[in-house]
Design a protein around this motif. Structure first.
Motif, PDB file in Angstrom:
ATOM      1  N   LEU A   2     -30.687  -3.031 -86.954  1.00  0.00           N
ATOM      2  CA  LEU A   2     -31.843  -2.949 -87.534  1.00  0.00           C
ATOM      3  C   LEU A   2     -33.146  -3.623 -86.900  1.00  0.00           C
ATOM      4  CD1 LEU A   2     -30.908  -3.079 -91.255  1.00  0.00           C
ATOM      5  CD2 LEU A   2     -31.447  -1.095 -90.028  1.00  0.00           C
ATOM      6  N   LEU A   3     -32.817  -4.740 -86.406  1.00  0.00           N
ATOM      7  CA  LEU A   3     -34.046  -5.633 -85.566  1.00  0.00           C
ATOM      8  C   LEU A   3     -34.258  -4.975 -84.177  1.00  0.00           C
ATOM      9  CD1 LEU A   3     -32.948  -9.138 -86.382  1.00  0.00           C
ATOM     10  CD2 LEU A   3     -34.931  -8.124 -87.035  1.00  0.00           C
ATOM     11  N   GLY A  63     -30.700  -8.223 -76.772  1.00  0.00           N
ATOM     12  CA  GLY A  63     -30.249  -8.085 -78.135  1.00  0.00           C
ATOM     13  C   GLY A  63     -29.063  -6.975 -78.211  1.00  0.00           C
ATOM     14  N   GLY A  64     -29.385  -5.916 -77.430  1.00  0.00           N
ATOM     15  CA  GLY A  64     -28.353  -4.671 -77.345  1.00  0.00           C
ATOM     16  C   GLY A  64     -27.287  -5.374 -76.683  1.00  0.00           C
ATOM     17  N   ALA A  65     -27.228  -6.130 -75.492  1.00  0.00           N
ATOM     18  CA  ALA A  65     -26.181  -6.580 -74.471  1.00  0.00           C
ATOM     19  C   ALA A  65     -25.286  -7.554 -75.527  1.00  0.00           C
ATOM     20  CB  ALA A  65     -26.818  -7.164 -73.539  1.00  0.00           C
ATOM     21  N   ALA A  66     -26.010  -8.291 -76.238  1.00  0.00           N
ATOM     22  CA  ALA A  66     -25.301  -9.449 -77.010  1.00  0.00           C
ATOM     23  C   ALA A  66     -24.449  -8.666 -78.089  1.00  0.00           C
ATOM     24  CB  ALA A  66     -26.251 -10.245 -77.781  1.00  0.00           C
ATOM     25  N   TRP A  72     -39.267  -5.839 -74.203  1.00  0.00           N
ATOM     26  CA  TRP A  72     -38.448  -4.987 -73.858  1.00  0.00           C
ATOM     27  C   TRP A  72     -37.151  -5.703 -73.295  1.00  0.00           C
ATOM     28  CZ3 TRP A  72     -37.790  -0.158 -74.898  1.00  0.00           C
ATOM     29  CH2 TRP A  72     -39.083   0.448 -74.972  1.00  0.00           C
ATOM     30  N   LEU A  73     -37.386  -6.763 -72.566  1.00  0.00           N
ATOM     31  CA  LEU A  73     -36.339  -7.805 -72.037  1.00  0.00           C
ATOM     32  C   LEU A  73     -35.500  -8.410 -73.351  1.00  0.00           C
ATOM     33  CD1 LEU A  73     -37.763  -9.846 -69.135  1.00  0.00           C
ATOM     34  CD2 LEU A  73     -36.122  -8.014 -68.962  1.00  0.00           C
ATOM     35  N   ILE A 107     -37.793  -1.659 -80.762  1.00  0.00           N
ATOM     36  CA  ILE A 107     -37.897  -0.570 -79.852  1.00  0.00           C
ATOM     37  C   ILE A 107     -39.080   0.254 -80.651  1.00  0.00           C
ATOM     38  CG2 ILE A 107     -37.113   1.666 -79.423  1.00  0.00           C
ATOM     39  CD1 ILE A 107     -34.166   0.625 -79.424  1.00  0.00           C
ATOM     40  N   ALA A 108     -39.281   0.265 -81.818  1.00  0.00           N
ATOM     41  CA  ALA A 108     -40.550   0.832 -82.345  1.00  0.00           C
ATOM     42  C   ALA A 108     -41.753   0.286 -81.990  1.00  0.00           C
ATOM     43  CB  ALA A 108     -40.384   1.144 -84.020  1.00  0.00           C
TER      44      ALA A 108
END
Length: 79
Positions: A32-33, A60-63, A54-55, A38-39
């Motif tokens: 959700l975060l 966060g996605g990689a984590a 963006w980094l 992204i929004a």
């Protein structure tokens, strides 16, 4: 089944498996975060400079990916 009864069953499962429940809730909150990030990043337009927002989204996605592909299988092997 009433919603209250379904919540009671869900709470009972979470008490039986607290680590799994914590991982699921943490992943849900993280996703959700990421969605909110992204929004926000899209509304700000293309990144200027190194693009810290963006980094952060990528990190966060990689984590989350590392959590489910490395740490969860390791936990399952030890329990």
């Amino acid at each position: 089944m009433s919603p209250a009864r379904g919540f009671t069953r869900l709470a009972a499962l979470a008490r039986q498996h607290p680590v799994a429940a914590a991982l699921e809730v943490a992943t849900l909150l993280g996703c959700l975060l990421l969605l909110g990030g992204i929004a926000l990043a899209i509304t700000r337009g293309p990144p200027a400079g190194i693009g810290e927002l963006w980094l952060g989204i990528i990190a966060g996605g990689a984590a989350i990916v590392v959590l489910w592909t490395v740490l969860v299988p390791l936990y399952e092997r030890t329990s």
